[in-house]
Design an enzyme around this catalytic site. Structure first.
Site, mmCIF file in Angstrom:
data_model
loop_
_atom_site.group_PDB
_atom_site.id
_atom_site.type_symbol
_atom_site.label_atom_id
_atom_site.label_comp_id
_atom_site.label_asym_id
_atom_site.label_seq_id
_atom_site.Cartn_x
_atom_site.Cartn_y
_atom_site.Cartn_z
ATOM 1 N N THR A 1 50.388 38.485 36.520
ATOM 2 C CA THR A 1 50.987 37.910 37.734
ATOM 3 C C THR A 1 51.112 36.390 37.628
ATOM 4 O OG1 THR A 1 48.781 37.883 38.750
ATOM 5 C CG2 THR A 1 50.194 39.763 39.209
ATOM 6 N N ASP B 1 43.715 35.357 40.435
ATOM 7 C CA ASP B 1 44.839 36.287 40.324
ATOM 8 C C ASP B 1 46.056 35.675 41.030
ATOM 9 O OD1 ASP B 1 45.876 39.116 39.783
ATOM 10 O OD2 ASP B 1 46.206 38.917 41.934
ATOM 11 N N ASP C 1 43.256 45.585 38.164
ATOM 12 C CA ASP C 1 44.123 45.165 37.060
ATOM 13 C C ASP C 1 43.805 45.950 35.794
ATOM 14 O OD1 ASP C 1 45.137 43.395 38.842
ATOM 15 O OD2 ASP C 1 44.471 41.582 37.822
#
Length: 553
Positions: free
Chosen positions: A98, A65, A410
């Site tokens: 992201t 991430d 998420d």
């Protein structure tokens, strides 16, 4: 230091101030941002790699991430830190994308570097980039697929909606969540966790407040042992003797929440008391006991069967409640206490005197303490005031559980955003290829430097499908050429993206690679603003504070 002809030099800055300016400084900032992009480059997509980072405290983090990696890395370069900030913003706003937003911002800066070296003024590039973003934002609205009609059945009266319609709407949300989980460590379990994410969001009230979803991690067991509980749950808190004698399952209990300590404490004040007899001394000793017994009597008199407190509940109170068939738990974490309060309709009390019992107490259908793995959990189910959900994650290691929690966050954010903003686009680089083609076509009708800059923005958009292909081990140049051809030949091919299983173009919409348009829109906006901000910085001043007073000033 500045000097005017015929006059002595004027000292403006201290001697230890490091000042760098000009085009060279802008390019230096771009180079720093490219280093950040290089770290995240290999993490994008379903075939992306993970990063193992050991922090200064020795804690190990395994993640792909983007926001998590940049947070753990603690980027210190002032310009590169902007990329960490936009990744954090993307994570908080929409939950996914992201890594994409950082890669896109880095590619926009890399495209701009060539123009800067050729003498193009940064303001010209900034204006063109913002104009390009305005164009693709309009195009994104045109091609987005509105699914509000399919999703509205989820909030409709169940008696007026068929089971098939509800299942179709739920499957739509599950595909969006599955796309987000496709690039995570738990990708092989994406259907399982996508279902949990969808059910967790649908278990909430219409405001979709994420604070009402609790995630609890329990070491041990299989990943597929994870489950969703429709209610509030938290791990059993520290308890004193007498706890095992308390009831562990209560039907329709009255619940009292306290921010009050129910424990005998030795006096810490430096007080002096003069007594004339042993009886007077005994009265002082008994005073504290009388106070705590008075509190316990008032609590039991309310009719509460479950008592929770943010502060400690000692052994005396624990045994007192056990003798009267009341369950109690002290040192309950504040977040869990607030969720219980909202779910059961209770109000946290700071005193037991003059309580308005009707307003203070809450209730639910069932309270139960259950064993989960090696831990015991307290559950409140059938809550009427506010709907809530608790996700119990199982797994073999702490690092795996942490990454599972981040991945699930998420997916939950994606489902929530899809319900609030029900417009979708295809993933797999399809939307970036379509917008790139659109910008290249529009740039041909514009004269001057802006034509080249718009085309450069369009080329930067292709970094997403290119990186997806490279991380999957395919020839990115060959696949991008095929995708450009597909998008150029027909408007019906606008959803063609990369198939990362075969290395060939595919219709990503037909293959259910879906994501909310909000992810792409927010990523394009954040990346553009970050790139424009960095391009607008032509001087960096660094001051070394030598003493405390300078630091304060």
């Amino acid at each position: 230091m500045a000097q005017v002809s015929g006059y002595p030099p004027i000292i403006i800055l201290k001697d230890d101030v490091d000042a760098s300016q000009g085009i060279g400084q802008i390019i230096s900032n771009i180079n720093a941002c490219e280093q950040v992009v290089e770290v995240l480059h290999s993490t994008l997509g379903p075939r992306g790699m993970d990063k193992l980072i050991q922090g200064s405290d020795g804690k190990v983090t395994i993640s792909n991430d983007g926001a998590t990696i940049l947070r753990v890395l603690e980027v210190v370069h002032p310009a590169a830190r902007l990329l960490a900030d936009i990744a954090k913003s993307q994570d908080e706003e929409v939950g996914d994308g992201t890594t994409s937003v950082v890669l896109l911002a880095g590619e926009l800066l890399r495209q701009a570097k060539g123009f800067l070296e050729d003498g193009v003024h940064p303001r010209v590039i900034i204006y063109a980039y913002r104009e390009a973003h305005r164009m693709i934002s309009e195009r994104l609205k045109q091609i987005a697929v509105d699914v509000s009609g399919q999703l509205k059945v989820l909030r409709a009266d169940p008696e007026r909606v068929s089971t098939e319609e509800r299942e179709a709407a739920r499957a739509l949300l599950q595909r969006c969540a599955g796309t987000a989980l496709n690039s995570k460590l738990i990708a092989q379990y994406r259907e399982f966790f996508a279902g949990i994410a969808v059910d967790a969001v649908l278990a909430l009230d219409d405001d979709l407040d994420l604070d009402m979803i609790g995630v609890k991690k329990v070491n041990g067991g299989s990943v597929t042992d994870s489950c969703l509980v429709a209610g509030v749950g938290f791990k059993k808190t520290f308890s004193y003797a007498g706890f095992e004698q308390q009831p562990k399952k209560i039907h329709q209990p009255k619940i009292l929440l306290l921010n009050l300590e129910l424990e005998l404490k030795s006096e810490k004040e430096n007080a002096e008391v003069r007594v004339q007899s042993a009886a007077a001394y005994q009265q002082i000793v008994d005073a504290e006991w009388n106070i705590i017994y008075e509190k316990l009597e008032k609590i039991v008199a309310t009719g509460a069967r479950v008592v929770l407190s943010r502060l400690a509940i000692g052994d005396l109170a624990t045994q007192y409640f056990a003798d009267r068939g009341v369950f109690c738990a002290g040192r309950v974490p504040d977040a869990d206490l607030q969720r219980v309060a909202r779910a059961v309709g209770a109000r946290v009390q700071t005193t037991v005197h003059d309580m308005r019992v009707e307003e203070a107490l809450g209730t639910c259908e069932w309270f139960e303490e259950r064993q989960v793995g090696a831990e015991r959990f307290n559950f409140f189910t059938g809550c009427k005031e506010a709907r809530s959900a608790t996700i119990l994650l199982r797994g073999g290691s702490e690092q795996f559980l942490d990454e599972t929690e981040r991945s699930l966050h998420d997916a939950i954010m994606i489902v929530r955003r899809t319900l609030k903003y029900p417009e979708l686009v295809a993933g797999g680089g399809a939307v970036e290829m379509e917008l790139s083609k659109f910008l290249r076509e529009r740039s041909r009708h514009i004269q001057g430097k802006a034509q080249l800059l718009l085309a450069a923005y369009g080329k930067a958009l292709e970094t997403i499908p290119r990186t997806l292909c490279e991380n999957a081990g395919f020839d990115a140049t060959d696949l991008l050429n095929k995708l450009r051809a597909k998008h150029a030949t027909s408007d019906e091919n606008l959803w063609f993206g990369a198939n990362l299983e075969t290395g060939e173009p595919q219709d990503c919409w037909q293959n259910y690679v879906w994501e909310p348009v909000l992810i792409r829109a927010n990523a394009f906006a954040s990346a553009t603003e970050a790139a424009c901000t960095i391009l607008s910085i032509d001087e960096t001043l660094k001051t070394e504070t030598s003493d405390k007073n300078d630091a304060i000033r």
